[in-house]
Write an enzyme that holds these catalytic residues in place. Structure first.
Site: not given
Length: 893
Positions: A119, A393
Site C-alpha cells: 500500500e 442442454s
C-alpha cells in the site's frame, strides 16, 4: 537564357509579394493587436483562477489540525446503511463485525511489512503525503480526465476512512491530505499503522485485522498467521470484495502473488519464501452463521460498487437507505426450500450437493430473489454469480433454436435432421433416445435430442449462435466458438444469474433487460443520490421468435424432460444435464432447469463444487426441475396471474372431429440385425403417426418417433434380451389433434418367438392409454379403444343393478357382446362373448367365466385369447432417468 529567365521570374515574384505585403500590412496589425488583448485577458483570468484555487487549497491544508481535533473520536461517518425490499419494508441493517483493537506490539512484523510493501512502500519516509506518488497519480488523472489514480499513503487512507465523506473531488483530496499531515504531526508511525490496521475494511461487514483473521482463517492470534495468510490479508484493501478469498479464491490467490513479489523486491522475504507462499490454495470454511437474505444483500453491495461507484466501506458506514427489487415472499420461499435436505440428492460423505437459484421479473429486469448456496454466509462464494458451470442442454434454445428461428430460414414447423452422423472429421454427438431421418423442432426440444441441435447450429453457422448468446448476456470466450456449444460445451461455463437473465428475454417477448437489484439510494440526509428505473431494454429477437420458443418450451414442461417443474401457472423452460466426464460412469456433474411463467423467470443449478468420481449426481435434471417448481409455486403468489402472449394468427373456429385411432399394429424382431419392424393400418386423411414405447421396467412411455408419413417403421436400436411395449397414435398437423392409442404390442428382443402373454397396463404410466370410467366400487382395467375383438367380462359395479352391453377390446375382427349386471352400461357387462380371428394371432372362440373387479363378482363370459396382446421379439432405448422420464446429456467433441 533559361537561368536568366528563372532569375527574372523570381525577382518579379518577389516584387509582387512585396506589393501584396504593403497593401495588407494595416489589417495584419489590427488582427495582431486584437489577438494580444485576448491572450492577456486569458492569462490574467487563469492567474486569478489559479490564485483562488491555491488560496482555497492552502486554507484547507492549514485547517487539518482543526478537522482532526473535531473528529478525533469519530469511527464511522454516518452510521450503518439500511436495505429495503421492493415494497419499502426494511430487510436488514448492514451491521459491522468488529473485534477488539490489536496493539502494535501484538502485530507480527511481517504482517506490517506486507501492508507497507503493497500500500505505501515509502511509509516510513514521508510525512503523511508522498509528493512523488501524488505527482504520478496526477499525470494519470489528467491523461484519463478523471480521478482514476489514488496516490494515497497509508496515512491518507486512514484519514479518508475515519473522517471524510464519500465524494471524490479534488478539494476532498486536499482535505484528506490536510488531515494526514496533522495525523503525522500528532502520532508516531507505529500508532498510525496500528490505527490503520484496526480500522480498514476486509470485505462485507468485517473491519480490523483481527476480525479479518478470525473470519478468513479462524485465527484470533495474529502471530499464528502463516506468510501466505498475511499476504492474503494485505491483498484485500485494493478491493475487499474482489479479492475476498472466500468469494473469489482464484483472484485472491493472484493478488496474493503480487503482494509476495513486492515483499521480495523490497527485501522483506526471500525468493524461496515467496515461491512457497504463492503455491498454497485457500481451503478454509468459516463456521455457519444464521443470517437472512445474505446472498441478495451481498449482490446489492457489489452492484452499489460496480454501477454507482460506492465502495464497500461507503455502503457499510455511509448511512445510506438502499431500496431494492427483492420480494420477501419469493426470497423466503427460496431459502426455506434450500434448507430442506429432501430437495437435494444425498451425498456419500460430508461434502454436500450444492445449488443456486435466481428469480428475475422479466418485465422490469429487477432481481426478485437469489440464493448463493445451501449454507451461504455473508461475503462468501456465491454460486449464483461467481461460479462457472457447464449448462448442458439448457443452452440449446439460446445458441441453436432461437437464432435459427431468427435467421428466417426455419420455423417451429421445420423438419430437422435426426440421423446418426458426424460433423467435420471428428465430432460425432449421440442421441439418448434413438435416431430417425428427420424430427420436428418441438419434438427435438421436448426430448432434448442432441443431433438436431448440433445440425441446426451447423446450418446457421457457429458465429450466429455465439453472438446470439452474447446478446442475451451470456459471457463467452473465443474457445466457445465451435459446434459443441450447441450441447452446452463451454470453456468457462455460466451461472444461474446469466441463465435467468438470458431466458427472461424469451419471457419478455424478445426484449432483453439487464438484471438489477437497486432501485434507489438515498444518503444520510434522505436525498436521492442514485436511481434506477430499469433499463429500456433492447430487442434481441422478434416477438414471433420469442412466442415460438415459448410454445415449444411449454411442451418440455407439459410432457417432456421438465415435467417436475409444473405449477399452477403456465410454465415454459428447458432442462440441462452434463455428463460425468469419466469413461463408464453414467452419473452427472451438473443438472439445471431454467424456465419462466408469464410473471417471473428463474434458473436452478445443482451439483458438487468440486466433482470427482465419488462426488457426482445420480439423478438427472428432474431434481432441479422439482426444486424450481416448489420455489416458484410460492413465489408467483404475490403476482397477478397472466397468460403468455402469442403472435400466432387467430384461427377461425372449426368443427371438432375425433381422429380415428390406429388399428392393426403388428411387429416382429430380427435377431441378426437387431431391428424391430412395426406396421399398422392407415388412417384416412392428411395424417401423420407417432410411435411410443417403454421398456417393461420403466414407468412411462416415451415418444420415439414423430411426424411419420408412412405406416411402417424399423427401430434399429434393439438390445438383445429386453422386453418393450409399443403403441401408435394418429396425429393431424393442421389441428394439432392426436388420436387415442392403438392396440398395445409387446416385443421381446430374442431371436425365437415366445408363447404369447397377457399384457396388463401399468397404472403408474402417465402416458398410458386413458383409464375406464369409475364405477361404484373402483375402476376396472381396459385396453386402449379402437379395436374390434373379444368380449371382456371384467366390469365395475355391484351385481344385481341394471343391464348393459359392453364392447370388448382386443385384436380381431369380431364383436364381443355381454348381457349381465353392472352399474355402468357402456363399460360393464357380464355375459358370453363371441369373436373371430383377426390380424393378430388369437383364439376367437367363445368362453365363459367369472368377471370380477375389486372384490365384486358376477357371472359372465370372456373370450379366451383374442383380447390378449401377442408377444414377439422387440427392443427399446433405455432413458437416462427411468423414474422421472428421459433427459439429456452433453456430448463433448
Amino acid at each position: 537564357m533559361a537561368g536568366k529567365d528563372n532569375q527574372m521570374s523570381r525577382l518579379n515574384k518577389n516584387k509582387d509579394n512585396s506589393k501584396t505585403s504593403k497593401t495588407t500590412k494595416p489589417n495584419a496589425k489590427k488582427k495582431k493587436g486584437k489577438g494580444k488583448r485576448i491572450a492577456w485577458a486569458l492569462f490574467f483570468t487563469a492567474v486569478i483562477a489559479i490564485f483562488c484555487a491555491l488560496a482555497g487549497y492552502l486554507f484547507i491544508l492549514i485547517s487539518g489540525e482543526k478537522l482532526l481535533e473535531q473528529n478525533q473520536d469519530k469511527l464511522t461517518a454516518y452510521g450503518t446503511s439500511k436495505v429495503y425490499d421492493r415494497n419499502g419494508a426494511l430487510m436488514g441493517e448492514l451491521s459491522l463485525q468488529k473485534s477488539d483493537p490489536v496493539k502494535y506490539e501484538d502485530i507480527p512484523e511481517k504482517l506490517i511489512q506486507a501492508f507497507i510493501a503493497t500500500e505505501d512502500k515509502r511509509f516510513m519516509e514521508h510525512n503523511g503525503v508522498d509528493m512523488w506518488s501524488i505527482g504520478r497519480a496526477a499525470v494519470k488523472d489528467i491523461m484519463a480526465r478523471s480521478m482514476v489514480e489514488g496516490g494515497s499513503t497509508i496515512t491518507q487512507q486512514l484519514a479518508k476512512n475515519i473522517f471524510l465523506t464519500r465524494d471524490k473531488t479534488f478539494f476532498r483530496k486536499a482535505t484528506e491530505m490536510s488531515i494526514a499531515l496533522a495525523l503525522e504531526r500528532q502520532h508516531s508511525k507505529q500508532e498510525i499503522i496500528e490505527m490503520y490496521l484496526n480500522r480498514i475494511n476486509f470485505g462485507g461487514p468485517y473491519y480490523g485485522i483481527k476480525a479479518a483473521s478470525e473470519r478468513y482463517f479462524g485465527k484470533s492470534d495474529l502471530n499464528k498467521l502463516d506468510l501466505w495468510e498475511m499476504a492474503t490479508l494485505a491483498a484485500m484493501p485494493k478491493g475487499p470484495s474482489r479479492y475476498n478469498p472466500l468469494k473469489n479464491p482464484d483472484l485472491s490467490k493472484e493478488r496474493r502473488a503480487v503482494v509476495l513479489t513486492l515483499m521480495e523486491q523490497q527485501g522483506y522475504i526471500t525468493a524461496e519464501e515467496a515461491a512457497e507462499a504463492k503455491k498454497v490454495d485457500y481451503a478454509y470454511t468459516p463456521p455457519e452463521r444464521q443470517q437472512k437474505y445474505t446472498a441478495f444483500i451481498d449482490y446489492v453491495m457489489e452492484e452499489a460498487e460496480e454501477k454507482w461507484g460506492l465502495t464497500e466501506d461507503d455502503v457499510n458506514i455511509g448511512g445510506y437507505q438502499i431500496y431494492t427489487t427483492m420480494d420477501v415472499n419469493a426470497q423466503t420461499a427460496m431459502e426455506e426450500e434450500f434448507k430442506n435436505p429432501e430437495n437435494f440428492e444425498e451425498s456419500p460423505d460430508d461434502v454436500p450437493v450444492e445449488g443456486s437459484m435466481v428469480i428475475i421479473n422479466q418485465e422490469t429486469g429487477g432481481i426478485v430473489a437469489m440464493s448463493g448456496g445451501r449454507e451461504y454466509t455473508r461475503g462468501g462464494f456465491s454460486r449464483a454469480t461467481d461460479s462457472r458451470r457447464q449448462p448442458g442442454s439448457a443452452l440449446k434454445p439460446i445458441v441453436s433454436y432461437a437464432p435459427a428461428l431468427e435467421s428466417g430460414k426455419f420455423t417451429k414447423d421445420s423438419r430437422l435432421s435426426n440421423k446418426k452422423q458426424c460433423f467435420g472429421s471428428n465430432y460425432c454427438p449421440n442421441n439418448l433416445h434413438g435416431y430417425s431421418e428427420t424430427i420436428g423442432m418441438p419434438e427435438a426440444i421436448q426430448r432434448s435430442e442432441n443431433i438436431p441441435a448440433v445440425w441446426l447450429l451447423n446450418q446457421i453457422g457457429v458465429k450466429a449462435g455465439f453472438e446470439f448468446a452474447q446478446s442475451l448476456g451470456i459471457k463467452m470466450t473465443e474457445g466457445d466458438a465451435n459446434l459443441s456449444l450447441a450441447l452446452g460445451g463451454m470453456d468457462t461455463g455460466t451461472n444461474t444469474f446469466e441463465m435467468a437473465q438470458a431466458f427472461s428475454a424469451f419471457a419478455n417477448g424478445g426484449e432483453f433487460k439487464e438484471a438489477f437489484a437497486i432501485k434507489q439510494i438515498k444518503d444520510n440526509k434522505g436525498k436521492v443520490v442514485f436511481e434506477n428505473k430499469g433499463s429500456k431494454g433492447k430487442r434481441v429477437m422478434s416477438a414471433s421468435t420469442a412466442s415460438q420458443m415459448t410454445d415449444m418450451m411449454k411442451r418440455v414442461v407439459e410432457d417432456g424432460t421438465g415435467r417436475n417443474a409444473r405449477i399452477s401457472r403456465p410454465v415454459a423452460g428447458k432442462t440441462g444435464t452434463t455428463q460425468s466426464g469419466y469413461k463408464g460412469v453414467s452419473s452427472n456433474r451438473d443438472v439445471w432447469f431454467v424456465g419462466y411463467t408469464p410473471e417471473l423467470t428463474a434458473a436452478v443449478w445443482m451439483g458438487y463444487d468440486n466433482p470427482d468420481r465419488q462426488h457426482l449426481l445420480k439423478r438427472s435434471s428432474s431434481i432441479s426441475a422439482s426444486l424450481w417448481g416448489k420455489v416458484m409455486e410460492k413465489a408467483v403468489q404475490g403476482y397477478e396471474a397472466k397468460s403468455f402472449p402469442s403472435t400466432e394468427p387467430v384461427q377461425p373456429p372449426v368443427e371438432e372431429t375425433t381422429l380415428t385411432a390406429v388399428s392393426g399394429l403388428t411387429g416382429s424382431y430380427n435377431g441378426e440385425t437387431q431391428t424391430v419392424s412395426l406396421s399398422w393400418n392407415p388412417v384416412h386423411g392428411n395424417i401423420q403417426y407417432r410411435v411410443y414405447r417403454k421398456e417393461t421396467s420403466e414407468s412411462e412411455y416415451t415418444r420415439i418417433l414423430d411426424s411419420l408419413g408412412g405406416t411402417a417403421i424399423e427401430d434399429m436400436s434393439a438390445m438383445e434380451g429386453l422386453t418393450y411395449d409399443y403403441y401408435v397414435t394418429a396425429f393431424d398437423p393442421s389441428t394439432g389433434d392426436e388420436s387415442e392409442p392403438s392396440n398395445l404390442l409387446q416385443i421381446v428382443a430374442v431371436s425365437e418367438e415366445l408363447p404369447p402373454e397377457d399384457l396388463e397396463p401399468d397404472p403408474g404410466d402417465t402416458q398410458e392409454p386413458p383409464p375406464v370410467d369409475e364405477g361404484d366400487n373402483g375402476a376396472g382395467n381396459e385396453f386402449p379403444p379402437g379395436n374390434d375383438g373379444n368380449g371382456n367380462g371384467n366390469g365395475n359395479g355391484e351385481p344385481g343393478k341394471g343391464n348393459g352391453e359392453g364392447p370388448g377390446n382386443g385384436n380381431g375382427n369380431g364383436n364381443g357382446n355381454g348381457n349381465g349386471n353392472g352399474t355402468n352400461p357402456p363399460d360393464n357387462g357380464n355375459g358370453a362373448g363371441n369373436g373371430q380371428d383377426g390380424q393378430i394371432p388369437g383364439d376367437g372362440s367363445d368362453g365363459s367365466g367369472d368377471g370380477s373387479n375389486n372384490g365384486d363378482t358376477g357371472t359372465g363370459g370372456t373370450d379366451t385369447d383374442s383380447g390378449n396382446i401377442p408377444t414377439v421379439p422387440g427392443t427399446i432405448v433405455e432413458p437416462s432417468d427411468p423414474v422421472d422420464g428421459s433427459d439429456e446429456s452433453q456430448d463433448s467433441p
